[in-house]
Design a protein around this motif. Structure first.
Motif, PDB file in Angstrom:
ATOM      1  N   PRO A 183       6.381   9.881   8.630  1.00 44.60           N
ATOM      2  CA  PRO A 183       5.990   9.233   9.922  1.00 44.60           C
ATOM      3  C   PRO A 183       5.312  10.110  11.068  1.00 44.60           C
ATOM      4  O   PRO A 183       4.464   9.634  11.755  1.00 44.60           O
ATOM      5  CB  PRO A 183       7.482   8.937  10.348  1.00 44.60           C
ATOM      6  N   ALA A 184       5.718  11.439  10.876  1.00 39.16           N
ATOM      7  CA  ALA A 184       5.270  12.284  12.003  1.00 39.16           C
ATOM      8  C   ALA A 184       3.707  12.489  11.484  1.00 39.16           C
ATOM      9  O   ALA A 184       3.047  12.604  12.455  1.00 39.16           O
ATOM     10  CB  ALA A 184       6.208  13.581  11.842  1.00 39.16           C
ATOM     11  N   LEU A 185       3.600  12.799  10.311  1.00 34.80           N
ATOM     12  CA  LEU A 185       1.963  13.102  10.010  1.00 34.80           C
ATOM     13  C   LEU A 185       1.292  11.911  10.240  1.00 34.80           C
ATOM     14  O   LEU A 185      -0.025  12.165  10.647  1.00 34.80           O
ATOM     15  CB  LEU A 185       2.011  13.632   8.390  1.00 34.80           C
ATOM     16  N   TYR A 186       1.714  10.763   9.688  1.00 31.97           N
ATOM     17  CA  TYR A 186       0.998   9.445   9.982  1.00 31.97           C
ATOM     18  C   TYR A 186       0.613   9.495  11.542  1.00 31.97           C
ATOM     19  O   TYR A 186      -0.385   8.902  11.912  1.00 31.97           O
ATOM     20  CB  TYR A 186       1.662   8.350   9.519  1.00 31.97           C
ATOM     21  N   SER A 187       1.744   9.565  12.591  1.00 30.06           N
ATOM     22  CA  SER A 187       1.399   9.517  13.906  1.00 30.06           C
ATOM     23  C   SER A 187       0.221  10.535  14.365  1.00 30.06           C
ATOM     24  O   SER A 187      -0.442   9.986  15.311  1.00 30.06           O
ATOM     25  CB  SER A 187       2.721   9.896  14.611  1.00 30.06           C
ATOM     26  N   LEU A 188       0.226  11.503  13.649  1.00 31.99           N
ATOM     27  CA  LEU A 188      -0.885  12.508  14.358  1.00 31.99           C
ATOM     28  C   LEU A 188      -2.189  11.985  13.899  1.00 31.99           C
ATOM     29  O   LEU A 188      -3.293  12.111  14.413  1.00 31.99           O
ATOM     30  CB  LEU A 188      -0.386  13.882  13.612  1.00 31.99           C
ATOM     31  N   PHE A 189      -2.189  11.759  12.544  1.00 33.95           N
ATOM     32  CA  PHE A 189      -3.432  11.697  11.837  1.00 33.95           C
ATOM     33  C   PHE A 189      -4.052  10.143  11.887  1.00 33.95           C
ATOM     34  O   PHE A 189      -5.419  10.127  11.937  1.00 33.95           O
ATOM     35  CB  PHE A 189      -3.458  11.889  10.524  1.00 33.95           C
ATOM     36  N   MET A 247       7.497   3.800   6.962  1.00 33.27           N
ATOM     37  CA  MET A 247       6.225   3.827   7.806  1.00 33.27           C
ATOM     38  C   MET A 247       5.424   2.845   7.497  1.00 33.27           C
ATOM     39  O   MET A 247       4.676   2.028   8.263  1.00 33.27           O
ATOM     40  CB  MET A 247       5.416   5.329   7.539  1.00 33.27           C
ATOM     41  N   GLY A 248       5.154   2.243   6.398  1.00 30.89           N
ATOM     42  CA  GLY A 248       4.399   1.003   5.681  1.00 30.89           C
ATOM     43  C   GLY A 248       4.884  -0.192   6.201  1.00 30.89           C
ATOM     44  O   GLY A 248       4.419  -1.285   5.857  1.00 30.89           O
ATOM     45  N   LEU A 291       1.042  -1.201   0.099  1.00 31.01           N
ATOM     46  CA  LEU A 291      -0.043  -0.089   0.051  1.00 31.01           C
ATOM     47  C   LEU A 291       0.907   1.332   0.039  1.00 31.01           C
ATOM     48  O   LEU A 291       0.873   2.231  -0.678  1.00 31.01           O
ATOM     49  CB  LEU A 291      -0.977   0.138   1.116  1.00 31.01           C
ATOM     50  N   ALA A 292       1.766   1.290   0.829  1.00 30.14           N
ATOM     51  CA  ALA A 292       2.609   2.323   1.004  1.00 30.14           C
ATOM     52  C   ALA A 292       3.557   2.681  -0.543  1.00 30.14           C
ATOM     53  O   ALA A 292       3.529   3.583  -0.999  1.00 30.14           O
ATOM     54  CB  ALA A 292       3.975   2.187   1.869  1.00 30.14           C
ATOM     55  N   PHE A 293       3.750   1.636  -1.092  1.00 26.98           N
ATOM     56  CA  PHE A 293       4.553   1.521  -2.364  1.00 26.98           C
ATOM     57  C   PHE A 293       3.453   2.171  -3.406  1.00 26.98           C
ATOM     58  O   PHE A 293       3.779   3.066  -4.217  1.00 26.98           O
ATOM     59  CB  PHE A 293       5.017   0.085  -2.810  1.00 26.98           C
ATOM     60  N   THR A 294       2.435   1.826  -3.453  1.00 26.74           N
ATOM     61  CA  THR A 294       1.356   2.311  -4.301  1.00 26.74           C
ATOM     62  C   THR A 294       0.947   3.756  -4.277  1.00 26.74           C
ATOM     63  O   THR A 294       0.914   4.219  -5.294  1.00 26.74           O
ATOM     64  CB  THR A 294      -0.078   1.407  -4.197  1.00 26.74           C
TER      65      THR A 294
END
Length: 321
Positions: free
Chosen positions: A288-294, A98-99, A71-74
């Motif tokens: 990684p930072a945005l992912y951790s927030l959202f 992150m993925g 999914l991350a790759f896509t």
């Protein structure tokens, strides 16, 4: 767009632009505490249950290390590769990492409130964490070779990542040993690990976001799409697969959350310990930072939806994993 990218590449030359030295040390310390609490949450009963009913672990392993890196790759190919390569490459590296990391302890909290199978959630989190020392470098090497085949500057240092993961897994094993010989201390450490997991998100919201507001405002929408989509689509895809396999509804919810909720603090720690001091590490940190927030917002919304389940009716359905 070019002016925005120029701005971003100028202000994120090093991790000090995004994460101060104090924040860097604090984040790494919190990750060790979180990992310690993760290990301390395991009891012999959890392992016995996993051995008797292994299908939850098998399915979770396949979704964690099969679906999420793909999914991350896509998402990288669809969204980030439209942007100038000096920006897209380091951001893509962070997104791929992150993925590829294992599930986080936050998934256990949301599983509990989502009326999921908490025992399955805990053992799945630990299982993916222990497997990460092999699978995370493997999928990073696989997809990284495709993404950065023509970009030597962003070749992934697999050996460094293996060493970093090994160091970060030591507290997991330590927590497991303490829980084995002292249930009370283990339970306390488990509680503290959960506390640090929540504190990590609050820490980002209170200190990191205000200080980096200019950077976040200039970040292209494609980067936000990747950061948010990784968790949202991960949950949706895993939910659909588990549903198609006709698993018990409690386990469907659990596997969905375990798949989509990655270990954001671990990803940030790997970036800081592996790429700290290198050019553009600030850009590697963004996803990684945005992912951790959202992921907290995404998981909260999903939890409200999951809580509509009629648990009394579900108790009549046999064959829990």
């Amino acid at each position: 767009m070019i002016n925005t990218i120029t701005f971003l590449t100028q202000v994120t030359v090093s991790e000090q632009d995004v994460v101060t030295p104090f924040e860097q040390n604090l984040m790494v310390a919190m990750v060790f505490a979180i990992m310690f609490g993760l290990g301390a949450g395991l009891t012999p009963r959890d392992f016995k249950l996993a051995i008797k009913r292994p299908w939850g672990l098998v399915i979770g392993w396949l979704t964690q290390f099969g679906i999420m890196p793909l999914l991350a790759f896509t998402l990288i190919i669809i969204f980030l590769w439209q942007l100038p390569m000096e920006y897209a490459a380091p951001v893509a590296l962070g997104a791929l990492l992150m993925g590829s990391v294992p599930a986080g302890t936050t998934s256990n909290i949301f599983t509990y409130f989502s009326k999921g199978n908490l025992a399955l959630s805990v053992i799945m989190t630990t299982n993916s964490t222990l497997w990460a020392i092999l699978m995370t470098p493997l999928v990073l090497a696989l997809y990284g070779r495709v993404l950065f085949a023509d970009n030597e500057e962003f070749q992934i240092p697999i050996t460094n990542i293996v060493i970093t993961l090994f160091l970060l897994l030591i507290p997991v094993v330590g927590g497991m040993l303490i829980r084995r010989y002292s249930a009370n201390i283990g339970a306390f450490l488990e509680l503290m690990g959960g506390f640090f997991g929540l504190f990590f998100i609050v820490f980002l919201l209170v200190t990191w976001v205000p200080r980096n507001w200019e950077l976040l405002a200039a970040t292209p929408w494609q980067t936000y799409t990747v950061a948010i989509g990784l968790g949202l689509f991960g949950i949706a895809i895993a939910f659909t697969i588990a549903k198609l396999l006709k698993l018990h509804p409690m386990n469907v919810r659990t596997i969905a959350l375990e798949t989509g909720i990655q270990n954001g603090p671990l990803a940030l720690a790997i970036v800081l310990l592996t790429f700290g001091g290198t050019p553009n590490v600030g850009l590697i940190l963004i996803v990684p930072a945005l992912y951790s927030l959202f992921i907290v917002l995404v998981s909260t919304a999903v939890t409200f939806w999951f809580r509509r389940a009629n648990v009394a009716e579900e108790q009549k359905i046999p064959n829990l994993l």
